[in-house]
Scaffold this active site. Structure first.
Site, PDB file in Angstrom:
ATOM      1  N   GLU A 130       4.909  -3.776  14.081  1.00 50.52           N
ATOM      2  CA  GLU A 130       4.208  -4.488  13.085  1.00 50.52           C
ATOM      3  C   GLU A 130       4.964  -5.878  12.916  1.00 50.52           C
ATOM      4  O   GLU A 130       4.591  -6.645  12.258  1.00 50.52           O
ATOM      5  CB  GLU A 130       3.955  -3.757  11.859  1.00 50.52           C
ATOM      6  CG  GLU A 130       5.569  -3.233  11.106  1.00 50.52           C
ATOM      7  CD  GLU A 130       5.155  -2.712   9.731  1.00 50.52           C
ATOM      8  OE1 GLU A 130       4.285  -2.794   9.025  1.00 50.52           O
ATOM      9  OE2 GLU A 130       6.033  -1.751   9.358  1.00 50.52           O
TER      10      GLU A 130
ATOM     11  N   GLU B  72       7.467   6.394  13.371  1.00 52.74           N
ATOM     12  CA  GLU B  72       8.122   5.359  12.561  1.00 52.74           C
ATOM     13  C   GLU B  72       8.669   4.129  13.067  1.00 52.74           C
ATOM     14  O   GLU B  72       8.434   3.064  12.861  1.00 52.74           O
ATOM     15  CB  GLU B  72       8.892   5.941  11.524  1.00 52.74           C
ATOM     16  CG  GLU B  72       9.671   4.891  10.518  1.00 52.74           C
ATOM     17  CD  GLU B  72       8.770   4.125   9.631  1.00 52.74           C
ATOM     18  OE1 GLU B  72       7.581   4.396   9.661  1.00 52.74           O
ATOM     19  OE2 GLU B  72       9.396   3.294   8.955  1.00 52.74           O
TER      20      GLU B  72
ATOM     21  N   TRP C  77      -5.607 -11.616   1.089  1.00 54.90           N
ATOM     22  CA  TRP C  77      -5.678 -10.770   2.247  1.00 54.90           C
ATOM     23  C   TRP C  77      -6.994 -10.860   2.518  1.00 54.90           C
ATOM     24  O   TRP C  77      -7.759 -10.115   2.044  1.00 54.90           O
ATOM     25  CB  TRP C  77      -5.078  -9.414   2.035  1.00 54.90           C
ATOM     26  CG  TRP C  77      -4.718  -8.835   3.256  1.00 54.90           C
ATOM     27  CD1 TRP C  77      -3.570  -9.134   4.322  1.00 54.90           C
ATOM     28  CD2 TRP C  77      -5.617  -7.928   3.977  1.00 54.90           C
ATOM     29  NE1 TRP C  77      -3.780  -8.254   5.347  1.00 54.90           N
ATOM     30  CE2 TRP C  77      -4.993  -7.694   5.284  1.00 54.90           C
ATOM     31  CE3 TRP C  77      -6.846  -7.152   3.475  1.00 54.90           C
ATOM     32  CZ2 TRP C  77      -5.561  -6.467   5.752  1.00 54.90           C
ATOM     33  CZ3 TRP C  77      -7.270  -6.254   4.254  1.00 54.90           C
ATOM     34  CH2 TRP C  77      -6.702  -5.788   5.412  1.00 54.90           C
TER      35      TRP C  77
ATOM     36  N   LYS D 252       1.556  -6.152   1.648  1.00 61.07           N
ATOM     37  CA  LYS D 252       2.423  -5.267   1.496  1.00 61.07           C
ATOM     38  C   LYS D 252       1.622  -3.894   0.571  1.00 61.07           C
ATOM     39  O   LYS D 252       2.129  -2.966   0.812  1.00 61.07           O
ATOM     40  CB  LYS D 252       3.412  -5.695   0.338  1.00 61.07           C
ATOM     41  CG  LYS D 252       4.517  -4.855  -0.180  1.00 61.07           C
ATOM     42  CD  LYS D 252       5.333  -4.394   0.903  1.00 61.07           C
ATOM     43  CE  LYS D 252       6.519  -3.186   0.659  1.00 61.07           C
ATOM     44  NZ  LYS D 252       7.188  -2.514   1.830  1.00 61.07           N
TER      45      LYS D 252
ATOM     46  N   ARG E 109       0.886  -9.222  -1.834  1.00 55.70           N
ATOM     47  CA  ARG E 109      -0.752  -8.364  -1.539  1.00 55.70           C
ATOM     48  C   ARG E 109      -1.518  -9.030  -0.589  1.00 55.70           C
ATOM     49  O   ARG E 109      -2.511  -8.759  -0.267  1.00 55.70           O
ATOM     50  CB  ARG E 109      -1.240  -8.495  -2.992  1.00 55.70           C
ATOM     51  CG  ARG E 109      -0.433  -7.626  -4.020  1.00 55.70           C
ATOM     52  CD  ARG E 109      -1.055  -7.794  -5.435  1.00 55.70           C
ATOM     53  NE  ARG E 109      -2.184  -7.046  -5.591  1.00 55.70           N
ATOM     54  CZ  ARG E 109      -2.322  -5.866  -5.967  1.00 55.70           C
ATOM     55  NH1 ARG E 109      -1.247  -5.202  -6.406  1.00 55.70           N
ATOM     56  NH2 ARG E 109      -3.389  -5.240  -6.200  1.00 55.70           N
TER      57      ARG E 109
ATOM     58  N   LYS F  88       7.448   0.285  13.132  1.00 52.81           N
ATOM     59  CA  LYS F  88       8.256  -0.913  12.749  1.00 52.81           C
ATOM     60  C   LYS F  88       8.451  -1.918  13.790  1.00 52.81           C
ATOM     61  O   LYS F  88       8.197  -2.998  13.419  1.00 52.81           O
ATOM     62  CB  LYS F  88       9.278  -0.223  12.332  1.00 52.81           C
ATOM     63  CG  LYS F  88      10.426  -0.658  11.388  1.00 52.81           C
ATOM     64  CD  LYS F  88       9.781   0.006   9.911  1.00 52.81           C
ATOM     65  CE  LYS F  88       8.594  -0.009   9.523  1.00 52.81           C
ATOM     66  NZ  LYS F  88       8.266   0.857   8.222  1.00 52.81           N
TER      67      LYS F  88
ATOM     68  N   ASN G 226      -9.981  -9.475  -6.705  1.00 53.89           N
ATOM     69  CA  ASN G 226      -9.254  -8.378  -5.739  1.00 53.89           C
ATOM     70  C   ASN G 226     -10.051  -7.301  -5.473  1.00 53.89           C
ATOM     71  O   ASN G 226     -10.560  -6.630  -6.269  1.00 53.89           O
ATOM     72  CB  ASN G 226      -8.030  -8.023  -6.319  1.00 53.89           C
ATOM     73  CG  ASN G 226      -7.187  -6.794  -5.682  1.00 53.89           C
ATOM     74  OD1 ASN G 226      -7.297  -6.530  -4.335  1.00 53.89           O
ATOM     75  ND2 ASN G 226      -6.551  -5.965  -6.388  1.00 53.89           N
ATOM     76  N   GLY G 227     -10.551  -7.045  -4.088  1.00 49.17           N
ATOM     77  CA  GLY G 227     -11.401  -5.670  -3.986  1.00 49.17           C
ATOM     78  C   GLY G 227     -12.470  -6.096  -2.776  1.00 49.17           C
ATOM     79  O   GLY G 227     -12.403  -7.293  -2.232  1.00 49.17           O
TER      80      GLY G 227
ATOM     81  N   HIS H 178       1.782  15.471  29.328  1.00 46.25           N
ATOM     82  CA  HIS H 178       0.309  15.369  29.326  1.00 46.25           C
ATOM     83  C   HIS H 178      -0.563  14.325  29.316  1.00 46.25           C
ATOM     84  O   HIS H 178      -1.675  14.324  28.915  1.00 46.25           O
ATOM     85  CB  HIS H 178      -0.113  16.227  27.954  1.00 46.25           C
ATOM     86  CG  HIS H 178       0.615  17.655  28.008  1.00 46.25           C
ATOM     87  ND1 HIS H 178       0.089  18.685  28.824  1.00 46.25           N
ATOM     88  CD2 HIS H 178       1.760  18.084  27.552  1.00 46.25           C
ATOM     89  CE1 HIS H 178       1.117  19.755  28.735  1.00 46.25           C
ATOM     90  NE2 HIS H 178       2.282  19.269  27.720  1.00 46.25           N
TER      91      HIS H 178
ATOM     92  N   CYS I  59      -5.156  -8.703  -2.020  1.00 49.73           N
ATOM     93  CA  CYS I  59      -5.113  -9.727  -2.902  1.00 49.73           C
ATOM     94  C   CYS I  59      -4.474  -9.750  -4.208  1.00 49.73           C
ATOM     95  O   CYS I  59      -4.482  -8.285  -4.669  1.00 49.73           O
ATOM     96  CB  CYS I  59      -6.636 -10.272  -3.173  1.00 49.73           C
ATOM     97  SG  CYS I  59      -7.547 -10.460  -1.744  1.00 49.73           S
TER      98      CYS I  59
END
Ligand code: F6R
Length: 607
Positions: free
Chosen positions: A486, A479, A74, A602, A27, A483, A98-99, A502, A2
């Site tokens: 997401e 990576e 968020w 982000k 955020r 990418k 925020n938190g 395996h 947030c």
């Protein structure tokens, strides 16, 4: 997570709050809202979803108040609905947060026993009620806030206003970041300097545990022990940071294409091209005497750390452990006093990475941070900063920050190798000369974008995709898969090519595309054998390799994407480009929200 903002100003604040919230949307973007004191009464406007929904609602209001707070969310406690959107109001109190308040259910039960039934599912509303109860029992706003803060467990940054108090705003932080902005006859609060950049470049960063009382005329800070403290006013350059798409359709596209430049800027910080040498800041420990290094980070930054491990172990002969910060922080890893840890973070605010940093410090280690935001908490708490010069990264999927992290880690590995006598001065010069080619080679790699976009459309039809790589290309497979999933919401998995048989090879059939990342290096033949194994089971292969690799084995692939030939040391920075482009173009083809994919934010400032 947030983003929060508060303005105690001289002109109407509602649209100014929105201006700040635009810069904080990285955020979180589940909902947004503002609360102001309109003719002495609290007035709140909120909307679920993106900030533009709030802007539409505000357009129907005529708000003239000069004091207000704002929030972009968020979701942590409670779904992303309007009822759960901040600000939360209880009686005379409006608050943005925020938190995460960890003892929230206990406090909510207490409120219920006292006859207060919260309207939302959030932890934040509980705090508003607790403060309001203190007020109704006769406390002043300052006393009420200080008493309630004592009772909260967890992480928070708050901005709070009160009905009947036109010239007071209270801020507090523990764990989550909060900055005070100093204007002309006005004061502000914001999660970061960029949020306040339209209004001021004079910023005071609050320390953990601080509470700040703002009036239009000034401010007063109490530290964790509730002693008066003076914190310095710093000038930031955040105001000059242009945040626009520069003609691209998405920030992510712009950021992918900025890589030749920002890689160049980052190299200019650490490489002396004239001398063919690496120059990094003085380290707080003797690199020659180190017996190991611990690297911690999250997500893409973690994968950069994995690439760094290959470089540091192969080149500098330094044993390296790379850990996911959320695991590391609770694992109680033994670390030797006087040793060195390295953390990697684009935002410099990732809660788990910050906690890992603090753990390392508590064990007596020195901490080096590879970080993109120099004013961030991680930058401020580290002993040495190795800054990436990526500039603001707005797209939620990290691209240019990743390649810049790789550049810094490569320079660091060369410096460590030299300090330990593991490479000669000539080898150092060779590697620096190889890195010097990067901007040109990245430009050449980007020239294949149209072809990559066509391949991406094929991949976008799949349900699952496998990414394979070996050695230093294994983290790139991870990576690439991250990418892809997401931003396209298609399941993708990265695997070490040799690990396939395996277990995961059981997944392979003609519906499963496999992206193989394989420059023509010393492991190429091994990776090609793994590629043959999946091909024999019907998989459609997308081979990412150089010209030599393509001419030898390209015919076996359904599609081959070529990357310019380069010294293997720098290949991770080049092979990052096609995997970013594959994900980007698949997402564009599917029509997802590329820059703000669902459920993400982000900057992950909660654990
Ligand atoms: C993925 C991505 C995330 C971040 C992670 C760490 O594209 O961006 O996985 O890499 O959340 O963030 P920072 O680097 O800000 O600590």
């Amino acid at each position: 997570m947030c983003g929060i903002v508060g303005i105690l100003g001289r002109e109407p604040v509602a649209m100014r709050l929105v201006e700040s919230l635009k810069r904080l949307e990285y955020r979180g973007y589940d909902s947004a809202g503002v609360a102001v004191l309109e003719h002495g009464r609290l007035k709140r406007v909120r909307a679920a979803g993106k900030l533009r929904n709030l802007v539409e609602r505000l357009a129907r209001e005529e708000l003239t108040s000069t004091i207000g707070i704002g929030h972009t969310r968020w979701a942590t406690h409670g779904g992303p609905s309007e009822a759960n959107a901040h600000p939360h109001i209880a009686g005379r109190v409006a608050i943005v947060h925020n938190g995460i308040i960890e003892n929230f259910s206990e406090l909510r039960d207490e409120l219920r026993r006292r006859g207060v039934e919260p309207e939302s599912d959030t932890d934040t509303e509980i705090v508003a009620h607790l403060i309001n109860l203190e007020l109704t029992e006769g406390g002043t706003p300052k006393e009420a806030v200080l008493n309630v803060l004592e009772r909260l467990h967890g992480a928070f940054a708050f901005a709070i206003i009160f009905e009947g108090e036109e010239n007071l705003m209270i801020g507090a932080r523990r764990g989550s970041p909060l900055a005070v902005g100093h204007g002309e006859g006005e004061m502000m609060l914001g999660s970061d300097a960029i949020a306040l950049a339209p209004f001021t470049s004079r910023i005071t960063y609050l320390e953990d545990g601080d509470v700040v009382f703002l009036t239009r005329e000034g401010f007063e800070i109490l530290d964790e022990e509730r002693r008066h403290v003076i914190r310095p006013i710093q000038f930031t350059q955040a105001a000059s940071l242009l945040v626009d798409k520069g003609g691209y359709r998405h920030f992510m596209a712009k950021e992918i294409h900025e890589q030749p430049d920002v890689i160049g800027h980052t190299m200019a910080e650490y490489l002396d091209f004239a001398e063919g040498r690496v120059r990094i800041p003085d380290m707080p420990v003797d690199l020659a005497a180190l017996d190991r290094l611990t690297i911690t980070a999250c997500g893409t930054a973690f994968y950069a750390g994995l690439v760094g491990k290959y470089w540091l172990e192969q080149l500098a002969r330094l044993p390296v452990e790379v850990d996911i910060a959320s695991e590391f922080r609770y694992r109680e890893a033994p670390l030797s006093e006087g040793g060195l840890s390295l953390v990697i973070s684009q935002s410099g605010e990732t809660a788990d990475t910050l906690a890992a940093l603090r753990y390392c410090k508590s064990m007596g280690q020195k901490v080096v941070a590879v970080v993109n935001v120099p004013e961030s908490t991680i930058a401020r708490e580290s002993d040495v900063i190795l800054r990436t010069m990526a500039g603001p990264e707005i797209g939620v999927a990290s691209t240019k920050a990743f390649t810049c992290q790789l550049v810094v880690l490569a320079a660091f590995a060369i410096a460590v190798a030299r300090a330990r006598g593991a490479i000669s001065a000539e080898r150092e010069t060779e590697l620096v000369r190889a890195m010097q080619q990067l901007p040109r080679l990245v430009v050449k790699t980007l020239e294949h974008e149209n072809q990559v976009a066509e391949v991406a459309q094929e991949l976008a039809r799949a349900q699952d995709i496998l990414y394979l790589g070996r050695g230093i290309n294994f983290p790139l497979a991870l990576e690439g898969a991250l990418k892809f999933k997401e931003i396209s919401y298609i399941h993708a998995e990265g695997y070490a090519a040799g690990e396939l048989k395996h277990g995961p090879i059981a997944l392979i059939d003609e519906h499963m595309p496999v992206v193989v990342i394989a420059p023509r290096d010393r492991l190429f033949d091994k990776t090609v054998s793994n590629m043959e194994e999946v091909r024999a089971r019907g998989a459609r292969i997308v081979l990412i390799t150089d010209e030599e690799g393509a001419s030898e084995h390209g015919a076996k692939a359904f599609e081959t994407i070529t990357v310019p030939a380069a010294e293997p040391f720098i290949s991770p920075m080049l092979y990052a480009i096609p995997v970013q482009l594959l994900a980007y173009h698949a997402a564009v083809f599917l029509g997802t929200d590329v820059d703000q994919p669902r459920n993400l934010a982000k900057s992950v400032t909660v654990e």
